[in-house]
Design an enzyme around this catalytic site. Sequence first.
Site, mmCIF file in Angstrom:
data_model
loop_
_atom_site.group_PDB
_atom_site.id
_atom_site.type_symbol
_atom_site.label_atom_id
_atom_site.label_comp_id
_atom_site.label_asym_id
_atom_site.label_seq_id
_atom_site.Cartn_x
_atom_site.Cartn_y
_atom_site.Cartn_z
ATOM 1 N N ARG A 395 45.773 -0.116 27.130
ATOM 2 C CA ARG A 395 45.469 -0.088 28.567
ATOM 3 C C ARG A 395 46.424 0.845 29.299
ATOM 4 O O ARG A 395 46.012 1.623 30.156
ATOM 5 C CB ARG A 395 45.539 -1.490 29.183
ATOM 6 C CG ARG A 395 45.019 -1.516 30.629
ATOM 7 C CD ARG A 395 45.104 -2.901 31.261
ATOM 8 N NE ARG A 395 44.357 -2.953 32.519
ATOM 9 C CZ ARG A 395 44.832 -2.595 33.707
ATOM 10 N NH1 ARG A 395 46.080 -2.150 33.820
ATOM 11 N NH2 ARG A 395 44.080 -2.683 34.790
ATOM 12 N N CYS A 396 47.699 0.786 28.952
ATOM 13 C CA CYS A 396 48.683 1.663 29.598
ATOM 14 C C CYS A 396 48.337 3.143 29.418
ATOM 15 O O CYS A 396 48.590 3.958 30.301
ATOM 16 C CB CYS A 396 50.070 1.423 29.011
ATOM 17 S SG CYS A 396 50.830 -0.149 29.461
#
Length: 407
Positions: A395-396
Site C-alpha cells: 500500500r505504501c
Amino acid sequence: MKNEVHVYSEIGQLKTVLLHKPYHEIENLVPEYLERLLFDDIAYIKQARIEHDVFADLLRKNGAEVLYLSDLVSEVLENEEIKNKFLDEFIDEGNVSSVQLKKTLIEYLKNFETKDMVEKIISGIRTKDIPEIKNKSLVDMVNEREDYPFYLDPLPNLYFQRDPFATIGSGITLNRMSTITRNRETIFAKYIFDYHSRFKGVHKWYDRNEKYALEGGDELVLSNKVLAIGISQRTTAKAIQSVAKRILGKESFETILAFNIPKARAYMHLDTVFTMVDHDSFTIHPGIEGPLELYSIRMDKDNSLSIKFEKEELSTILSKYLDLPSVNLIRCGGGDFIDAGREQWSDGSNTLAISPGKVLCYDRNYVTNEALRKNGIEVIEMPSYELSRGRGGPRCMSMPLVREDLN
C-alpha cells in the site's frame, strides 16, 4: 483518456495506479546519513528493482494500468517554460547555499535529456558531479570544508508513492510532509496535477503550502461516505481538521474517523497498522488496539464541525459508520505478540486491496498472510527481500488514481 481521478473506496477494483521504481537514489544512501534521509537500512538496488517489477506486473495482471511518476513528470517538463519553473522551485527547496550554486546546478541539469534529468534530480547530485563552481560564495566554501557529499540530497523515500498526495473522491490532497527531507517529493505531484494533460485541473482538498503536516499513508477512503485519517508521527490533528472543513458535505463524504495512534517509527502511518481488505474486514496490528483513541468528525447544518470522542470498541464504531452488521478485525501475526511485532516491522498490516477480498502482500509476512487466508481473503504474495528495508509495504508503494465504484 479521462482527465480525472476517481477513488471512493479502499477496495474497489483497481484500474489505474501510480508507482515509482527505485533506482540510484537508493545507491546514494550511506550509513552516516540514514537518519537524515529517514531510512533504517540500505537495500540492494538490483534486487529491489526486480521485486518492484514483479509488483507492477502483478498489478497489471489483475487489471490495473500502471503509471510511473518519472514518466508523467518528464512529459510535463518537455515544455521549456515549465521545466525552468520546476527547476527553480525544486532547487530553492533543496536548501542550495548560494545563487551561484543554483545557477550552476540548473546549467548542469539542463545538459541532460528530460527523462534523464528527472532521474538525476531524484537520485541526488553529488559534489563530485560538478568538480568546479565559479565565483563561489563564502557559504559555498564553508560547506565544502564540511565535506557533505551532496549539493542536492537524494529522494530515497520516493518509491513510497502513497505519501506525497492522496486520491480522495474526484480530488487529491497535495500534502505537506512532516519533514524537510520529504517535502520536495510533493513538487512532482504539484506539476503533474497543474500541467499534465491527463490530470491537470484535478481539485485539491489540501495543498502543499499549508501549515500543518499531512501524509497519504494516514488517509484511507473507507467508503464513499467515510474517510479514516491517522493522527500519527507524520500527520497532525490540525491538518485533519482543515481537511474536514473542506471535504465534509462535498461530493458524498459525511464523516472522518480520526485514529489517534502511537507516535513511533514502527507505527509511522495509519496504514502501517490498519488497512481495509474487504467490505467488512480489516487488518490491524494488535499493538495499537489498547492505546488507540478514535474521534468522529461531521459537519453540522450551520457548516461547523461536530467532533465526538468515540468510546466504543473499534469494531463497533466501524460497523456503525459503515452501516454493517459487524466487522472482522484480522490481527497482524495472528495476534501473537512476537509474530505481530516481527511482521509489523516489515509491514504485515500494510496490504493493498486490488479488489474486494483480494490483496497484495509481502511474502515474508507468512503468519499474517495465513491469517488473512483463514478469514477468506485471497492473498497474492510478492517478493520483499529488499523493498521491505525501506519500512513500507504494497500500500505504501502505490497511489491508486482510479478504482471502480462498489455496488
